[in-house]
Motif scaffolding. Structure first.
Motif: not given
Length: 185
Positions: A32-35, A39-42, A171-179
């Motif tokens: 969980n801590r690893f994730r 998760g702070r890396f977009a 357009g802009g990209p879809l990003l995944f960040f902090q879940g």
């Protein structure tokens, strides 16, 4: 010996490690801590598509672990979970297509990430030069041939040679960040 301040985190001081002369923490790393920390890396989000050679129907999956690897030869990589039921269908094609998703395509991402069902229901797409789905609204596409697969923990790292590529939509990209998902402009 380090002369600067000790390492701090939001959770307090960090144990010394091999770079500052201290022992390694040999205990298990909390997943969980690893994730949470990673998760702070977009990351950007892609859909990897193909036509299933067994029935000619489109198939695909979503991935947020996509990166360029080499310019010469042109190589990219992405990671697929060992539990993926979509990867064997996609992998069966001689060419796979990476679609770089745009910020408005979170529903497309969710559809590609879902287990089972018709992942292309209601989606518009055209064929790439390799014959695979290029999703309407994707920012770019890359036709690739899988060169190597490397087992890595609970995933497989797939290295693929880029055969053809182009931009597709603006357009802009879809990003995944902090879940969660978002965009960047």
């Amino acid at each position: 010996m380090p002369t600067g301040p000790s390492h701090q985190s939001a959770n307090g001081p960090l144990d010394s490690g091999p770079l500052d002369g201290g022992p390694l923490d040999s205990g298990p790393l909390d997943s969980n801590r690893f994730r949470k920390v990673l998760g702070r890396f977009a990351t950007g989000v892609v859909a990897i598509t193909a036509l299933d050679p067994s029935d000619g129907k489109p198939c695909g999956l979503a991935a947020n672990s996509f990166t360029s690897v080499s310019l010469d030869p042109p190589l990219v990589a992405f990671c697929v979970a060992h539990t993926s039921t979509s990867w064997p269908r996609v992998r069966g094609a001689k060419v796979v297509t990476v679609n770089v998703l745009a910020e408005h395509q979170q529903p497309v991402c969710a559809q590609m990430a879902a287990r089972g069902g018709d992942k292309f229901a209601g989606l518009e797409w055209t064929g790439s030069p390799g014959g695979n789905p290029v999703l309407e609204g994707a920012l770019a596409w890359l036709d690739c041939a899988v060169e190597a697969e490397h087992p890595a923990g609970d995933h497989t790292i797939v290295v693929a040679r880029v055969l053809q590529l182009d931009t597709h939509a603006d357009g802009g990209p879809l990003l995944f960040f902090q879940g969660g998902y978002g965009g960047f402009r």
